[in-house]
Write an enzyme that holds these catalytic residues in place. Structure first.
Site, PDB file in Angstrom:
ATOM      1  N   SER A 115       0.879  -1.185   0.000  1.00 23.95           N
ATOM      2  CA  SER A 115       0.000   0.000   0.000  1.00 23.95           C
ATOM      3  C   SER A 115       0.908   1.222   0.000  1.00 23.95           C
ATOM      4  CB  SER A 115      -0.906  -0.003   1.223  1.00 23.95           C
ATOM      5  OG  SER A 115      -1.625  -1.198   1.292  1.00 23.95           O
ATOM      6  N   LYS A 189      -6.828   1.747  -3.184  1.00 18.87           N
ATOM      7  CA  LYS A 189      -6.507   1.020  -1.944  1.00 18.87           C
ATOM      8  C   LYS A 189      -6.587   1.931  -0.718  1.00 18.87           C
ATOM      9  CE  LYS A 189      -4.866  -1.515   1.245  1.00 18.87           C
ATOM     10  NZ  LYS A 189      -5.709  -2.517   1.879  1.00 18.87           N
ATOM     11  N   LYS A 258      -0.866   5.085   8.232  1.00 19.61           N
ATOM     12  CA  LYS A 258      -0.108   5.435   7.019  1.00 19.61           C
ATOM     13  C   LYS A 258      -1.046   5.518   5.815  1.00 19.61           C
ATOM     14  CE  LYS A 258       1.069   2.196   4.527  1.00 19.61           C
ATOM     15  NZ  LYS A 258       1.453   1.004   3.794  1.00 19.61           N
TER      16      LYS A 258
HETATM   17  P1  NAD Z   1       4.998  -6.757   7.371  1.00 16.27           P
HETATM   18  O1  NAD Z   1       5.693  -5.719   8.168  1.00 16.27           O
HETATM   19  O2  NAD Z   1       4.527  -8.006   8.044  1.00 16.27           O
HETATM   20  O3  NAD Z   1       5.941  -7.203   6.124  1.00 16.27           O
HETATM   21  C1  NAD Z   1       6.816  -6.361   5.470  1.00 16.27           C
HETATM   22  C2  NAD Z   1       8.094  -7.126   5.170  1.00 16.27           C
HETATM   23  O4  NAD Z   1       9.006  -6.268   4.474  1.00 16.27           O
HETATM   24  C3  NAD Z   1       8.834  -7.605   6.421  1.00 16.27           C
HETATM   25  O5  NAD Z   1       9.093  -8.986   6.316  1.00 16.27           O
HETATM   26  C4  NAD Z   1      10.119  -6.782   6.433  1.00 16.27           C
HETATM   27  O6  NAD Z   1      11.240  -7.483   7.008  1.00 16.27           O
HETATM   28  C5  NAD Z   1      10.319  -6.523   4.953  1.00 16.27           C
HETATM   29  N1  NAD Z   1      11.179  -5.364   4.675  1.00 16.27           N
HETATM   30  C6  NAD Z   1      11.160  -4.136   5.248  1.00 16.27           C
HETATM   31  N2  NAD Z   1      12.083  -3.337   4.691  1.00 16.27           N
HETATM   32  C7  NAD Z   1      12.688  -4.058   3.719  1.00 16.27           C
HETATM   33  C8  NAD Z   1      13.705  -3.787   2.773  1.00 16.27           C
HETATM   34  N3  NAD Z   1      14.309  -2.597   2.712  1.00 16.27           N
HETATM   35  N4  NAD Z   1      14.082  -4.773   1.923  1.00 16.27           N
HETATM   36  C9  NAD Z   1      13.491  -5.979   1.976  1.00 16.27           C
HETATM   37  N5  NAD Z   1      12.509  -6.304   2.846  1.00 16.27           N
HETATM   38  C10 NAD Z   1      12.111  -5.356   3.699  1.00 16.27           C
HETATM   39  O7  NAD Z   1       3.784  -6.000   6.659  1.00 16.27           O
HETATM   40  P2  NAD Z   1       2.482  -6.653   5.997  1.00 16.27           P
HETATM   41  O8  NAD Z   1       1.392  -6.683   7.008  1.00 16.27           O
HETATM   42  O9  NAD Z   1       2.865  -7.895   5.267  1.00 16.27           O
HETATM   43  O10 NAD Z   1       2.111  -5.505   4.946  1.00 16.27           O
HETATM   44  C11 NAD Z   1       2.832  -5.308   3.734  1.00 16.27           C
HETATM   45  C12 NAD Z   1       2.093  -4.271   2.911  1.00 16.27           C
HETATM   46  O11 NAD Z   1       0.775  -4.737   2.646  1.00 16.27           O
HETATM   47  C13 NAD Z   1       1.940  -2.905   3.603  1.00 16.27           C
HETATM   48  O12 NAD Z   1       2.079  -1.893   2.649  1.00 16.27           O
HETATM   49  C14 NAD Z   1       0.532  -2.961   4.158  1.00 16.27           C
HETATM   50  O13 NAD Z   1      -0.022  -1.667   4.303  1.00 16.27           O
HETATM   51  C15 NAD Z   1      -0.168  -3.770   3.090  1.00 16.27           C
HETATM   52  N6  NAD Z   1      -1.355  -4.531   3.536  1.00 16.27           N
HETATM   53  C16 NAD Z   1      -1.345  -5.224   4.710  1.00 16.27           C
HETATM   54  C17 NAD Z   1      -2.501  -5.924   5.076  1.00 16.27           C
HETATM   55  C18 NAD Z   1      -2.551  -6.708   6.372  1.00 16.27           C
HETATM   56  O14 NAD Z   1      -3.658  -7.111   6.766  1.00 16.27           O
HETATM   57  N7  NAD Z   1      -1.424  -6.984   7.020  1.00 16.27           N
HETATM   58  C19 NAD Z   1      -3.633  -5.922   4.255  1.00 16.27           C
HETATM   59  C20 NAD Z   1      -3.584  -5.238   3.041  1.00 16.27           C
HETATM   60  C21 NAD Z   1      -2.425  -4.548   2.685  1.00 16.27           C
END
Ligand code: NAD
Length: 307
Positions: A115, A189, A258
């Site tokens: 997102s 989104k 965010k």
């Molecule tokens: P999360 O924090 O669980 O996963 C993010 C991953 O990115 C982590 O494993 C982290 O180690 C990795 N990361 C961070 N910086 C990095 C870098 N520089 N290089 C490589 N890897 C890196 O987050 P999430 O809940 O999986 O969400 C991911 C995205 O999806 C976000 O943008 C969130 O807004 C969106 N989203 C989440 C949900 C939800 O229910 N969790 C639903 C819809 C959308």
């Protein structure tokens, strides 16, 4: 090396090698679906333990750096916390930084499923275009449950033909909707999450007021769910995560705050006052200060007043 992703044929497990960056709550089950559907997937995360866990659980190949991942991928999916991090992964912050273009060939495609900022995505797309890399945005809705079930709503933005050619890669993760030009998926989104965040707060405040008036929240939820006030929070979130005090939806409060900030960034860019949106954003930012960004987003109800 031939990069089929930008040719006219649709991507396919036989022809197209896929990189996946960001193996967190969402990325892990999403990459798992691709591997299960037969795609050749390489994974990278800044946290090597997550890479090891995914390869062990689902298969796929571990990449030790973004450059290495880029070298062995035709298309790279990013599922990262925010657009700032996507930008750093896609371009690097400085010349010595590890980043995808150090390995990706011209003609490669990046699909950002995070997102991210819709405005930032348009800027990133233009910069990637200059080095021969195409960008699509394809953020998702449906939470960790939707990611695990492979039933996410996937909102695609970017060149329509390019989006169609990459449909086979997105299909194992959920249902696709074409939103419009680059950044439109990200805009839908965050605007969707504004509606969702406002719905959760409205329902939370209503239930707290009702309870103080002497009404059992479960009784009130049943009535609202048979009435015109029902929404996703009243139908699902209060029962699954809030009334039982589990607060384990898997979507962090900081990520919701965010998304609201990004929705208001879009509103500002198109000069819509969005007074309710700004009030909602302020409330979520206050909750983030009080509870921490890592709290579950459903804990906003604790901030409104205990149920
Ligand atoms: P999360 O924090 O669980 O996963 C993010 C991953 O990115 C982590 O494993 C982290 O180690 C990795 N990361 C961070 N910086 C990095 C870098 N520089 N290089 C490589 N890897 C890196 O987050 P999430 O809940 O999986 O969400 C991911 C995205 O999806 C976000 O943008 C969130 O807004 C969106 N989203 C989440 C949900 C939800 O229910 N969790 C639903 C819809 C959308």
């Amino acid at each position: 090396m031939t990069h089929t992703s930008s040719s006219l044929t649709p991507v396919s497990p036989e022809r197209t090698r896929v990189g996946f960056v960001g193996i967190g709550n969402m990325g892990t089950p999403m990459a798992g679906h691709l591997i299960k559907a037969g795609w050749r997937v390489s994974v990278y995360d800044i946290d090597p333990a997550k890479v090891r866990a995914v390869v062990q659980a689902h298969g796929g190949t571990a990449a030790a750096s973004l450059a290495e991942l880029g070298k062995i991928s035709d298309v790279v999916i990013t599922m990262l916390p925010d657009g700032r991090i996507v930008r750093a992964v896609a371009l690097g912050n400085g010349p010595s930084d590890d980043c995808l273009p150090k390995g990706l060939a011209r003609g490669a495609v990046i699909i950002d499923m995070s997102s991210s900022s819709p405005v930032g995505t348009r800027e990133l797309g233009a910069e990637l275009d200059r080095i021969g890399i195409a960008l699509l945005d394809a953020p998702v809705s449906g939470g960790v449950r939707g990611a695990v079930a492979g039933t996410l709503a996937i909102m695609v933005g970017g060149d329509r033909e390019l989006a169609e050619r990459h449909a086979p890669l997105l299909n194992p993760m959920g249902r696709r909707f074409y939103a419009g030009s680059l950044g439109s998926g990200h805009a839908v989104k965050v605007l969707n999450n504004f509606v969702s965040a406002a719905g959760l707060v409205a329902a939370g405040e209503a239930l707290i007021i009702g309870e103080r008036f002497g009404i059992d929240p479960k009784v009130m939820l049943d009535i609202v769910n048979a009435s015109s006030g029902r929404n996703n929070s009243t139908e699902n979130k209060f029962v699954q995560f809030i009334l039982n005090r589990k607060f384990n939806s898997g979507f962090a409060l900081g990520l919701m705050a965010k998304d609201l900030a990004l929705a208001m960034e879009v509103a500002k860019a198109v000069e819509v006052p969005a007074e309710m949106g700004r009030a909602c954003l302020e409330l979520w930012q206050d909750a983030e200060k009080a509870l921490g960004g890592g709290a579950d987003h459903t804990e906003i109800v604790r901030h409104l007043g205990e149920l």
